[in-house]
Enzyme design. Structure first.
Site, short mmCIF file in Angstrom:
data_model
loop_
_atom_site.label_atom_id
_atom_site.label_comp_id
_atom_site.label_asym_id
_atom_site.label_seq_id
_atom_site.Cartn_x
_atom_site.Cartn_y
_atom_site.Cartn_z
CG HIS A 84 111.92 15.94 59.07
ND1 HIS A 84 111.37 17.20 59.15
CD2 HIS A 84 112.80 15.84 60.10
CE1 HIS A 84 111.89 17.84 60.20
NE2 HIS A 84 112.77 17.05 60.78
CG ASP A 116 108.57 17.81 57.06
OD1 ASP A 116 109.66 17.54 56.53
OD2 ASP A 116 108.41 17.84 58.30
CB SER A 124 113.22 15.94 63.96
OG SER A 124 114.15 16.40 63.01
#
Length: 364
Positions: free
Chosen positions: A338, A335, A31
């Site tokens: 990240h 968040d 991610s």
């Protein structure tokens, strides 16, 4: 003054000359690098990261990137004068200038490893490093017409392999296994990354970047999950979880040793170790140097008023009840798991020109 201007011009020309060396960029990872592979066939119901306010800063809408805007691989492509890398699963995309095989939730280890160790339920993406390299091989007919043409293109391309490992360790951490069991994964994860690098070298890659891990213990998601530890468990200045940061450090040290071994085995190949850990620690300890707020590790996008880290598993960013801070550029954590676009931009610059890469990607 004239000499200074000439020197600056020479430096800019040198950088531009280096940047033109890359015909394409191929990226693999999780991610931290995904630019939309998990969303090309529609947005899964469970995927909060594909909803606003993700993407608010640069694109103005969610793109599948797990940030408020660009991620490191975007900044690298732009600095090299290349278009943003299309997700490898995108329909009707052109991949001759590069492709991004990274996918959210990816692991270094294959699913069979997690099944064998009773951890399969903690891993929800099947896009392991080995799988992503398979996607890369399947794409070759779409980007070059012969094995010779492929090898020539790959020789002039930049390959970014990672980061990998965060989800491997996370599967064990969030299964609440003993920390010793988590550490036992390190040699397996590092060996798989090394094998992946060698597979790409066998395909013709001659210029590769291998990133390490972020300091896991500084992220609000982990800090919120493992609360109630004694004060000695946290860094006195950073507020980060020492045990989890030690895990990241151990992984990075082992990966750097493996990179040295790979360099010795492949002297004609350039392998860059890229550091996520150091700049992220500096965001925490020296936030003001980067135009960020000096504060306890805290997510920009989360559930305001719920805990000191602004992170809540029941109201994650992109879900009802969660909101983004007014200015993400003064935060490093987007968040809780990240980074913000601003943080990724600083890291990308450090990888491209130093000091957060060995050697810098655009080292003369």
């Amino acid at each position: 003054m004239t000499r200074l201007l000439l020197a600056c011009l020479a430096l800019l020309l040198a950088r531009a000359a280096v940047a033109r060396e890359y015909a394409a960029v191929f990226s693999f990872g999780d991610s931290l690098s995904d630019t939309g592979n998990l969303c090309v066939d529609g947005i899964p119901d469970y995927l909060a990261t594909a909803h606003a306010p993700y993407g608010m800063t640069y694109f103005g809408y969610p793109t599948g990137r797990v940030s408020d805007g660009r991620v490191v691989i975007d900044f690298i492509a732009q600095e090299l004068g290349l278009p943003l890398l299309p997700p490898s699963k995108a329909k009707n995309a052109t991949f001759r200038r590069g492709a991004n095989f990274a996918i959210t939730g990816a692991t270094a280890l294959d699913m069979a490893f997690f099944e064998e160790h009773g951890l399969a339920r903690a891993v929800w993406s099947s896009g392991s490093l080995h799988t992503q390299i398979g996607w890369f091989r399947d794409m070759k007919p779409n980007i070059c017409s012969s094995p010779q043409e492929c090898r020539e293109l790959f020789r002039r391309s930049l390959f970014v392999v990672g980061e990998f490992g965060g989800n491997d360790y996370g599967s064990t951490i969030f299964s609440f296994r003993p920390l010793e069991e988590v550490h036992a994964l390190v040699p397996h994860v590092v060996d798989v990354i090394a094998r992946g690098v060698e597979e790409l070298i066998a395909e013709g890659a001659a210029d590769l970047v291998v990133p390490g891990l972020l300091p896991t213990g500084c992220f609000p998601m982990f800090l919120s999950t493992f609360v109630g530890k004694p004060a000695a468990a946290y860094g006195p200045r950073s507020g980060c979880n020492r045990e989890l940061n030690t895990l990241s450090w151990v992984h990075n040290a082992a990966l750097q040793r493996k990179v040295e071994e790979l360099r010795a085995r492949h002297p004609d190949v350039r392998i860059v170790y890229a550091d996520y850990y150091t700049p992220a620690i500096r965001f925490v300890l020296h936030a003001e140097e980067y135009g960020m707020l000096r504060q306890t590790p805290r997510a920009c996008c989360g559930a305001p008023g719920v805990g000191e880290y602004n992170f809540n598993l029941t109201s994650k960013c992109g879900e009802p009840g969660a909101y983004a801070c007014q200015d993400p550029s003064n935060h490093w954590s987007w968040d809780g798991a990240h980074l913000t676009e601003a943080a990724y931009g600083h890291i990308a610059k450090g990888w491209l020109y130093g000091p957060y890469a060995d050697p810098p990607i655009l080292h003369p």
